[in-house]
Write an enzyme that holds these catalytic residues in place. Structure first.
Site, short mmCIF file in Angstrom:
data_model
loop_
_atom_site.label_atom_id
_atom_site.label_comp_id
_atom_site.label_asym_id
_atom_site.label_seq_id
_atom_site.Cartn_x
_atom_site.Cartn_y
_atom_site.Cartn_z
N VAL A 39 1.14 -0.64 0.30
CA VAL A 39 0.39 0.25 0.30
C VAL A 39 0.83 1.41 0.10
O VAL A 39 2.51 1.18 0.46
CB VAL A 39 -0.91 0.08 1.04
CG1 VAL A 39 -2.18 -1.23 1.40
CG2 VAL A 39 0.08 0.64 2.46
N SER A 40 0.43 1.49 -0.66
CA SER A 40 0.99 3.98 -0.44
C SER A 40 2.35 3.67 -1.44
O SER A 40 2.02 3.45 -2.04
CB SER A 40 0.66 4.01 1.04
OG SER A 40 1.08 5.83 0.99
#
Length: 699
Positions: free
Chosen positions: A310-311
């Site tokens: 993620v991110s």
């Protein structure tokens, strides 16, 4: 712990490694060799450690579901000198809790958590997972890259049906940074998990003492560590001594101050993590060919490999899939990716059939703008009732907002005769810059929590390849007096537990973001009445005036959105105010459709009421308004697994219309499936149209 000899460097302090370890030997070689050989980028020794799944394990470091869920973090037998095992335990505890809602009402232990199986049922008890870890550096021979690579091989790994999941660290976290986001799912699936810290990691250098962190979080002086530190500031000892005299109690951080623009390598090092995982699996399961060494059982493309995270870790997975020339990656599943897209003419992002005001901007642009305007925009009527996420008294924060608005107005950067109108104009400018109205209530907490100032300063340093001694825009990282905010010597050095408790982007673990004014350094929020406007404006000018090479370095991190026809899923919360969906996922999907056309196998799921930080969901006001995006990240991984293993079609791109929990802030009712509608094969009016470079997202 076993150490497998790789390159010529050997890290000091190996005696501090986990008890019961061993050192193994192997030489470097090429992929056509019959003997398993360490990839050439592996530097120094490989540390191999087995975990029994009881006293210690891969997922929870022996803490189990209960320990990870406890607000009491694991301690050290000797707080002044924690062991590598203790630092690892704290790192897993801290990083797990940093990426998910850890409260039972918020879903922990019911929808996710070590006890929850892949079908979503509470069947796994404390959820401890036995297996083996392999830990090493990747380097280019300079001894300054030192990207941490880590492979976890669960005892449940089936060598006849092998799989790998990448878990590149989110943010600037250390190597365990994505253990909750992707590592947990991979371990439960019986896959090897390939982690890396992206060359940012959690490496710090305490300038006053010369203390640095090593690969396992233990400490050494820069001189004794040599090229085996996670990070050492590049300046000479005399230069650092002079800097320390003028600016005491300061810290250099790897992401900000390595002068390497590490983001340009995030895709490459994610591929290296996969290659390192192949080596580890061949070492563990390959045939013995000459009585001692292992042969090659798996070659590139032989193992089902999902690039996930993620991110920043999600952006790394996308970049890796684009750069993959050897078939390492089978598919991609990412959440809220921070990705900078090289947009081509004609590509368009629409919502409800109308073009959005702005899309596809790089982080250096939108983050420096938000950092400048958010403290003022937070006072807008549309932001009334925003969650409060600051340790400062509300009165102090309100004064900051008023003063920032006044300074912006005096500089001609916002219009309006009073704070309310100035704040409304600041918010309108953010809308014009691509921020959705869905994120209006998050503009305040993104700045109040210091998430946006931290990002603006760290990335500006990285994109200008600045040194710690540059004090870019008069910002630096320092320990401070907890009452006045002035730079002060710490009672206890934050370096001791930095590896376990820090996140790689100050403010973190007692190291704060300070503005260096005429009277010395002070917490940037308190240094001036307008919260260091001059510094924020300087950061903005770096981008708008293309100063100090920022444009060239940002261009180096852009991607083409060419996934080479690999099946892929992107999940993103519509309300994200840290990585706005218009600039990241929507822009990426649109560009991908122009680049790959009908050959694209990318699906995009946009989650209403989803925002960037699931760990904030227990905060009053977050709990009532926002839902966990992590829930859909895990659903997406399951969908991709079924697609790869049984040919199940991936659901088409769609908006997932969630239902907030509601109730009283701080006491929202328990999360239930009523809040979390499934991803469906036939989304109807919620379908996202993607064609020939145009994405149209339903309102």
């Amino acid at each position: 712990m076993t150490a497998i000899r790789g390159g010529s460097r050997r890290a000091p302090g190996l005696a501090l490694a986990l008890l019961g370890g061993v050192l193994l030997g192997a030489c470097h070689g090429d992929e056509n060799a019959q003997v398993n050989a360490l990839p050439g980028f592996v530097s120094g020794s490989v540390r191999k450690t087995a975990y029994d799944g009881a006293s210690d394990d891969l997922l929870t470091a022996g803490l189990g579901k209960t320990g990870l869920g406890s607000d009491t973090r694991p301690g050290f037998a000797n707080p002044a000198q924690p062991s590598a095992a203790e630092l690892r335990r704290l790192a897993i505890y801290s990083n797990y809790r940093a990426l998910v809602d850890i409260t039972p009402n918020g879903g922990y232990g019911r929808f996710w958590g070590p006890n929850v199986d892949l079908a979503g049922n509470d069947t796994l008890g404390e959820g401890k997972i036995a297996g083996t870890e392999y830990l090493a550096y990747s380097d280019d021979g300079s001894g300054r890259k030192n990207v941490t690579l880590l492979v976890q091989v669960p005892a449940s790994f089936d060598p006849a049906n092998p799989c790998i999941v990448t878990a590149t660290a989110s943010g600037s976290r250390g190597v365990y940074g994505a253990i909750a986001a992707a590592g947990e799912w991979g371990l439960k699936r019986g896959c090897a998990v390939a982690y890396n810290d992206k060359g940012g990691g959690n490496g710090a250098h305490e300038i006053g003492t010369g203390v640095v962190t090593l690969i396992d979080g233990t400490l050494a002086t820069a001189s004794s560590a040599g090229s085996s530190s996670l990070f050492t500031a590049s300046e000479s000892s005399s230069t650092l001594a002079a800097f320390n005299s003028a600016f005491p109690n300061r810290y250099a951080y790897k992401h900000a101050h390595s002068q390497q623009n590490p983001e340009q390598d995030w895709g490459r090092v994610t591929l290296q993590a996969v290659e390192f995982a192949y080596w580890a699996l061949n070492e563990q399961f390959g045939p013995v060919v000459d009585g001692t060494r292992h042969g090659i059982r798996y070659r590139p493309g032989d193992i089902t490999t999902i690039a996930a995270s993620v991110s920043n870790g999600g952006g790394s997975a996308l970049a890796a899939a684009e750069q993959d020339t050897r078939g390492w990656i089978t598919a991609v599943v990412v959440g809220e990716p921070q990705i900078n897209v090289r947009m081509t003419p004609g590509v368009t992002v629409e919502q409800g059939g109308a073009p959005v005001p702005s899309f596809g901007r790089p982080l250096a642009d939108y983050a420096t703008l938000a950092n400048l305007l958010q403290p003022c925009a937070a006072a807008a009527v549309a932001a009334t009732g925003a969650p409060y996420l600051s340790a400062l008294p509300m009165g102090v924060t309100q004064s900051i907002r008023t003063q920032r608005c006044a300074t912006l107005a005096a500089a001609g950067l916002v219009s309006g005769a009073d704070t309310a109108s100035q704040a409304s104009d600041a918010l309108a400018q953010l809308h014009a810059a691509g921020y959705l109205a869905d994120s209006d209530l998050l503009q305040a907490p993104m700045w109040d929590s210091q998430a946006m100032p931290a990002i603006a300063v760290t990335y500006a340093n990285a994109y200008t390849r600045s040194r710690v001694t540059d004090n870019l825009c008069n910002f630096s990282f320092a320990t401070t007096n907890p009452v006045t905010g002035a730079v002060a010597a710490p009672a206890v050095s934050p370096m001791t537990n930095l590896f376990g408790a820090g996140n790689g982007v100050p403010p973190t673990n007692g190291i704060n973001l300070v503005f260096n004014g005429a009277s010395g350094g002070v917490d940037h929020r308190l240094a001036t009445p307008d919260a260091s406007f001059a510094g924020a404006f300087c950061l903005r000018q770096l981008w708008t005036a293309n100063q100090l090479g920022i444009g060239t370095n940002v261009d180096a991190v852009r991607v083409a959105a060419n996934l080479q026809h690999k099946p892929a899923i992107i999940v993103h919360g519509r309300s994200d105010a840290l990585v706005p969906v218009n600039h990241a996922s929507r822009a990426y999907v649109a560009q991908n459709s122009a680049t790959e056309g009908r050959a694209s196998q990318l699906s995009f799921y946009e989650v209403t009421n989803g925002q960037h930080f699931d760990a904030f969901l227990s905060v009053p006001g977050f709990d009532t308004r926002f839902v966990p995006v992590h829930y859909y990240d895990e659903q997406a991984l399951n969908l991709m697994w079924n697609h790869l293993k049984s040919g199940a079609p991936l659901p088409p791109s769609q908006v997932i219309r969630t239902v907030p929990r509601g109730g009283v802030p701080g006491a929202a009712p328990a999360l239930s499936t009523a809040n979390l509608p499934p991803i469906v094969q036939s989304p109807g009016a919620n379908a996202i149209a993607v064609n020939a470079g145009v994405i149209d997202v339903p309102l």
